[in-house]
Design a protein around this motif. Sequence first.
Motif, PDB file in Angstrom:
ATOM      1  N   GLY A 100       0.736  -1.161  -0.036  1.00 35.30           N
ATOM      2  CA  GLY A 100      -0.047   0.014  -0.230  1.00 35.30           C
ATOM      3  C   GLY A 100       0.819   1.284  -0.135  1.00 35.30           C
ATOM      4  N   SER A 101       2.048   1.282   0.729  1.00 32.94           N
ATOM      5  CA  SER A 101       2.743   2.445   0.633  1.00 32.94           C
ATOM      6  C   SER A 101       3.385   2.804  -0.663  1.00 32.94           C
ATOM      7  CB  SER A 101       3.769   2.560   1.706  1.00 32.94           C
ATOM      8  OG  SER A 101       3.938   1.348   2.402  1.00 32.94           O
ATOM      9  N   TYR A 102       3.287   1.869  -1.412  1.00 34.60           N
ATOM     10  CA  TYR A 102       4.182   1.966  -2.850  1.00 34.60           C
ATOM     11  C   TYR A 102       3.356   1.847  -4.019  1.00 34.60           C
ATOM     12  CZ  TYR A 102       8.161   0.574   0.046  1.00 34.60           C
ATOM     13  OH  TYR A 102       9.136   0.202   0.819  1.00 34.60           O
ATOM     14  N   THR A 103       2.181   1.351  -4.001  1.00 35.68           N
ATOM     15  CA  THR A 103       1.156   1.348  -5.079  1.00 35.68           C
ATOM     16  C   THR A 103      -0.134   1.212  -4.533  1.00 35.68           C
ATOM     17  OG1 THR A 103       0.336   0.584  -7.283  1.00 35.68           O
ATOM     18  CG2 THR A 103       1.633  -0.805  -5.824  1.00 35.68           C
ATOM     19  N   LYS A 104      -1.360   1.814  -5.081  1.00 40.78           N
ATOM     20  CA  LYS A 104      -2.647   1.514  -4.614  1.00 40.78           C
ATOM     21  C   LYS A 104      -3.349   0.481  -5.637  1.00 40.78           C
ATOM     22  CE  LYS A 104      -2.805   4.571  -1.471  1.00 40.78           C
ATOM     23  NZ  LYS A 104      -2.424   3.861  -0.157  1.00 40.78           N
ATOM     24  N   LYS A 105      -2.810   0.323  -6.724  1.00 39.20           N
ATOM     25  CA  LYS A 105      -3.291  -0.644  -7.542  1.00 39.20           C
ATOM     26  C   LYS A 105      -3.353  -2.129  -7.170  1.00 39.20           C
ATOM     27  CE  LYS A 105      -1.956   1.998 -12.132  1.00 39.20           C
ATOM     28  NZ  LYS A 105      -2.720   3.153 -11.506  1.00 39.20           N
ATOM     29  N   LEU A 106      -2.524  -2.582  -6.435  1.00 46.05           N
ATOM     30  CA  LEU A 106      -2.653  -4.143  -6.032  1.00 46.05           C
ATOM     31  C   LEU A 106      -3.419  -4.266  -5.177  1.00 46.05           C
ATOM     32  CD1 LEU A 106       1.489  -4.772  -5.779  1.00 46.05           C
ATOM     33  CD2 LEU A 106      -0.247  -5.467  -7.658  1.00 46.05           C
ATOM     34  N   GLY A 107      -4.247  -3.232  -4.777  1.00 47.75           N
ATOM     35  CA  GLY A 107      -5.492  -3.387  -3.849  1.00 47.75           C
ATOM     36  C   GLY A 107      -6.455  -3.989  -4.323  1.00 47.75           C
ATOM     37  N   VAL A 108      -6.455  -4.404  -5.713  1.00 48.04           N
ATOM     38  CA  VAL A 108      -7.568  -4.987  -6.477  1.00 48.04           C
ATOM     39  C   VAL A 108      -7.466  -6.548  -5.792  1.00 48.04           C
ATOM     40  CG1 VAL A 108      -5.921  -5.504  -8.425  1.00 48.04           C
ATOM     41  CG2 VAL A 108      -8.469  -5.453  -8.609  1.00 48.04           C
ATOM     42  N   PHE A 109      -6.360  -6.913  -5.534  1.00 49.54           N
ATOM     43  CA  PHE A 109      -6.132  -8.053  -5.161  1.00 49.54           C
ATOM     44  C   PHE A 109      -6.958  -8.623  -3.682  1.00 49.54           C
ATOM     45  CE2 PHE A 109      -2.843  -8.179  -8.259  1.00 49.54           C
ATOM     46  CZ  PHE A 109      -2.915  -9.295  -8.823  1.00 49.54           C
ATOM     47  N   ASP A 110      -7.159  -7.486  -2.991  1.00 54.22           N
ATOM     48  CA  ASP A 110      -7.715  -7.552  -1.565  1.00 54.22           C
ATOM     49  C   ASP A 110      -9.186  -7.227  -1.703  1.00 54.22           C
ATOM     50  OD1 ASP A 110      -5.509  -8.080  -0.356  1.00 54.22           O
ATOM     51  OD2 ASP A 110      -5.032  -6.070   0.027  1.00 54.22           O
ATOM     52  N   LEU A 111      -9.702  -6.780  -2.819  1.00 54.69           N
ATOM     53  CA  LEU A 111     -11.485  -6.620  -2.774  1.00 54.69           C
ATOM     54  C   LEU A 111     -12.105  -7.814  -2.440  1.00 54.69           C
ATOM     55  CD1 LEU A 111     -11.516  -4.359  -5.759  1.00 54.69           C
ATOM     56  CD2 LEU A 111     -11.821  -3.842  -3.665  1.00 54.69           C
ATOM     57  N   PRO A 112     -12.825  -7.919  -1.546  1.00 50.70           N
ATOM     58  CA  PRO A 112     -13.548  -9.176  -1.166  1.00 50.70           C
ATOM     59  C   PRO A 112     -14.418  -9.697  -2.238  1.00 50.70           C
ATOM     60  CG  PRO A 112     -14.485  -6.995  -0.263  1.00 50.70           C
ATOM     61  CD  PRO A 112     -13.423  -6.715  -0.777  1.00 50.70           C
ATOM     62  N   PHE A 113     -14.482 -10.968  -2.436  1.00 51.56           N
ATOM     63  CA  PHE A 113     -15.188 -11.659  -3.308  1.00 51.56           C
ATOM     64  C   PHE A 113     -14.738 -11.552  -4.855  1.00 51.56           C
ATOM     65  CE2 PHE A 113     -17.521 -11.987   0.488  1.00 51.56           C
ATOM     66  CZ  PHE A 113     -17.560 -13.273   1.178  1.00 51.56           C
ATOM     67  N   ILE A 114     -13.754 -10.720  -5.352  1.00 48.89           N
ATOM     68  CA  ILE A 114     -13.627 -10.476  -6.657  1.00 48.89           C
ATOM     69  C   ILE A 114     -13.312 -11.577  -7.470  1.00 48.89           C
ATOM     70  CG2 ILE A 114     -11.231  -9.612  -6.262  1.00 48.89           C
ATOM     71  CD1 ILE A 114     -12.171  -7.249  -8.167  1.00 48.89           C
ATOM     72  N   PHE A 115     -12.582 -12.623  -6.720  1.00 48.14           N
ATOM     73  CA  PHE A 115     -12.215 -13.750  -7.438  1.00 48.14           C
ATOM     74  C   PHE A 115     -12.893 -14.856  -6.988  1.00 48.14           C
ATOM     75  CE2 PHE A 115      -8.135 -11.357  -7.301  1.00 48.14           C
ATOM     76  CZ  PHE A 115      -8.114 -11.283  -8.705  1.00 48.14           C
ATOM     77  N   LYS A 116     -13.628 -15.679  -7.658  1.00 47.02           N
ATOM     78  CA  LYS A 116     -14.620 -17.014  -7.259  1.00 47.02           C
ATOM     79  C   LYS A 116     -13.813 -17.958  -6.780  1.00 47.02           C
ATOM     80  CE  LYS A 116     -16.584 -19.455 -10.592  1.00 47.02           C
ATOM     81  NZ  LYS A 116     -16.048 -20.715 -10.528  1.00 47.02           N
ATOM     82  N   ASP A 117     -12.599 -18.062  -7.052  1.00 47.52           N
ATOM     83  CA  ASP A 117     -11.425 -18.972  -6.719  1.00 47.52           C
ATOM     84  C   ASP A 117      -9.974 -18.798  -7.088  1.00 47.52           C
ATOM     85  OD1 ASP A 117     -11.462 -20.009  -9.515  1.00 47.52           O
ATOM     86  OD2 ASP A 117     -12.989 -21.218  -9.039  1.00 47.52           O
ATOM     87  N   MET A 118      -9.129 -19.520  -6.930  1.00 50.60           N
ATOM     88  CA  MET A 118      -7.795 -19.488  -7.154  1.00 50.60           C
ATOM     89  C   MET A 118      -7.419 -19.516  -8.858  1.00 50.60           C
ATOM     90  SD  MET A 118      -5.116 -20.530  -4.755  1.00 50.60           S
ATOM     91  CE  MET A 118      -5.686 -22.145  -4.080  1.00 50.60           C
TER      92      MET A 118
END
Length: 330
Positions: A100-118
Amino acid sequence: MKIVVATLSAFIMSITVQNAVASDCAPGARVVKFSHVTGGTTHPKVVAANNFAARVNKELSGVLCVEVYPNSTLFGDSKELEALLLGDVQFLAPSLSKFGSYTKKLGVFDLPFIFKDMDAAIRFTNGKVGKSLLNSMEDVGFVGLGYWMSGMKYFSANKPLLLPSDAKGLKFRVQTSDVAKAMIDAMGASPQPMAFAEVYGALQTGVVDGQENTWSNIYTKKFFEVQDSTTETNHQLLAYLFMTSKEFLDSLKPDVRAKLAMIADEVTQEANESVKAAEAKNRQNILDAGGKIRTLTPEQRKAWVDAMKPVWKQFEGEIGKDIIDAAAGS
Ligand code: SIN
């Protein structure tokens, strides 16, 4: 005085070397370090980091020699990225939630329920947008070598959690991610950012009531021992950025750099092919060790999705709608 200092530093060195995975470095090889925070023998990151070291040490024998330091024994969460930039370590695989202190874009991976599975997450990381994020911190000097999946995440707590309302008022340890903090807020609970190495103690002493993690982390760090149960919420992904620094890569001869990139690609592919089996094994290991796992009905699961979905909108501006759409559609 000098003798005391020398004895003390020899003692510290001996502890550090005992904690690293022993490597037989061929004479003349440049010794480089891989630091990470996970432990045990069945954890996907432990296996992948050791495979990478074994392959480099064999295929670039006499040129490079990778020593692996697991379990935060060299650097913990708060220091490892800085250490990479300082040249004190050459390889890391931090969770994507820790940038988070280097880029905000990787926050996409933390969005809840964004990926159904791996599998959905792997499709995203193999696509154009996912690949471009791999090097979203080039300006800082970080180079992404690959994404290593770790697993989907599940909530555990010192009481049963079946609905988000069960979490109301509880304190949950989270990684240093604004998205994770917002997600816990959305449950009416309180987020407590904390280094991974401190989680077991914090759960045991009641500094926090719960946490969220993969089966592999819950098993290898024994979190299940100090929690009522873990609920199969499947609410978020945990994945790693297998990375090095531009400075280190630039210091290598082109043929060595090319070989290293090839090994990194192959180890990444292998790691992602075997991660589901590792997760399933560690889920079973928790049950075999007496841990309790709760499953959700479709209605209960929907309540978690509904509670957390507003978080997406909150971060759309800083992550980018195009990136969120690409991840959600994968
Ligand atoms: C890791 O798996 O590297 C640590 C994840 C966490 O901090 O929860």
